[in-house]
Design an enzyme around this catalytic site. Sequence first.
Site, mmCIF file in Angstrom:
data_model
loop_
_atom_site.group_PDB
_atom_site.id
_atom_site.type_symbol
_atom_site.label_atom_id
_atom_site.label_comp_id
_atom_site.label_asym_id
_atom_site.label_seq_id
_atom_site.Cartn_x
_atom_site.Cartn_y
_atom_site.Cartn_z
ATOM 1 N N GLY A 43 57.483 40.346 39.837
ATOM 2 C CA GLY A 43 57.095 41.518 39.720
ATOM 3 C C GLY A 43 55.675 41.539 39.660
ATOM 4 O O GLY A 43 54.869 40.588 39.297
ATOM 5 N N GLN A 48 47.171 44.417 38.116
ATOM 6 C CA GLN A 48 47.213 42.938 38.569
ATOM 7 C C GLN A 48 46.679 42.586 39.858
ATOM 8 O O GLN A 48 46.442 41.187 40.217
ATOM 9 C CB GLN A 48 48.677 42.272 38.410
ATOM 10 C CG GLN A 48 49.022 42.078 36.842
ATOM 11 C CD GLN A 48 50.458 41.686 36.917
ATOM 12 O OE1 GLN A 48 51.496 42.229 37.220
ATOM 13 N NE2 GLN A 48 50.451 40.453 36.383
ATOM 14 N N CYS A 88 54.064 36.043 32.927
ATOM 15 C CA CYS A 88 53.291 37.071 33.514
ATOM 16 C C CYS A 88 52.303 36.339 34.417
ATOM 17 O O CYS A 88 51.640 35.311 34.087
ATOM 18 C CB CYS A 88 52.447 37.733 32.484
ATOM 19 S SG CYS A 88 51.504 39.262 33.292
ATOM 20 N N LEU A 89 51.917 36.615 35.594
ATOM 21 C CA LEU A 89 51.182 36.020 36.717
ATOM 22 C C LEU A 89 49.738 36.370 36.148
ATOM 23 O O LEU A 89 49.123 35.410 36.545
ATOM 24 C CB LEU A 89 51.327 36.650 38.115
ATOM 25 C CG LEU A 89 52.646 36.749 38.693
ATOM 26 C CD1 LEU A 89 52.473 37.252 40.204
ATOM 27 C CD2 LEU A 89 52.938 35.225 38.885
ATOM 28 N N HIS A 130 58.364 45.055 31.756
ATOM 29 C CA HIS A 130 57.322 44.446 31.716
ATOM 30 C C HIS A 130 56.116 44.961 32.893
ATOM 31 O O HIS A 130 54.964 45.181 32.308
ATOM 32 C CB HIS A 130 57.363 42.825 32.247
ATOM 33 C CG HIS A 130 56.325 41.898 32.264
ATOM 34 N ND1 HIS A 130 55.968 41.181 31.084
ATOM 35 C CD2 HIS A 130 55.260 42.017 33.393
ATOM 36 C CE1 HIS A 130 54.927 40.554 31.672
ATOM 37 N NE2 HIS A 130 54.487 40.925 32.720
ATOM 38 N N GLU A 131 56.556 45.391 33.862
ATOM 39 C CA GLU A 131 55.512 46.032 35.034
ATOM 40 C C GLU A 131 55.197 47.352 34.482
ATOM 41 O O GLU A 131 54.008 47.638 34.661
ATOM 42 C CB GLU A 131 56.469 46.128 36.163
ATOM 43 C CG GLU A 131 56.869 44.773 36.800
ATOM 44 C CD GLU A 131 55.753 43.579 36.708
ATOM 45 O OE1 GLU A 131 54.439 43.706 36.499
ATOM 46 O OE2 GLU A 131 56.000 42.520 36.316
ATOM 47 N N HIS A 134 52.280 47.092 32.102
ATOM 48 C CA HIS A 134 51.031 47.143 32.699
ATOM 49 C C HIS A 134 50.324 48.177 33.267
ATOM 50 O O HIS A 134 49.119 48.526 32.874
ATOM 51 C CB HIS A 134 51.187 46.260 33.946
ATOM 52 C CG HIS A 134 51.195 44.465 33.751
ATOM 53 N ND1 HIS A 134 50.372 44.297 33.397
ATOM 54 C CD2 HIS A 134 52.104 43.823 34.058
ATOM 55 C CE1 HIS A 134 50.299 42.822 33.360
ATOM 56 N NE2 HIS A 134 51.645 42.641 33.704
#
Length: 166
Positions: A43, A48, A88-89, A130-131, A134
């Site tokens: 995701g 991000q 997480c990226l 999670h997204e 953000h």
Amino acid sequence: MELVKYPDPILMSPCENVAEFGDETSGIADAMLELMYEFKGLGLAGPQAGLSKKIVVINPSGKQEDEIVLLNPEIVNFFGECKFQEGCLSFPGIYAKITRPDKVDCVAQMLDGREVSFSCEGLLARIVQHELDHLNGVLLYDRMGPLGRKAHQRELRRLRKEYRGG
Ligand code: ZN
């Protein structure tokens, strides 16, 4: 479009609603999906990709038919609880066990502006939560708590140093 990593301040700011449902937003979604695949993520959220906008792209399987793009998503109900390892990226190399609801009900808009509501559980519910974090400027860093931050202090320090260009 480039991947934004911790501690870039854009990651800590709440996002604005998406109000445009045409080619421009579709183009952004395509570029975000490409960026997500490049870094093998499940995701990716607007900040991000350097955009403080309520847009997330998700693909739990990596198969094209499982791609999900959500605009202005919100969680309206949640159920249960489970602990699961999250990465997480924007925090490369860091994984932490985070407790979250196991099942969520959501509302969102699609790329054409149509409103949808859906329920999800397990891995997909985990990614969605999670997204959506953000979009509110909430990060893995905040969710891992003081013990998690202590356990990962070396990696966190490395990321801060890299961000400063050191
Ligand atoms: Zn993330």
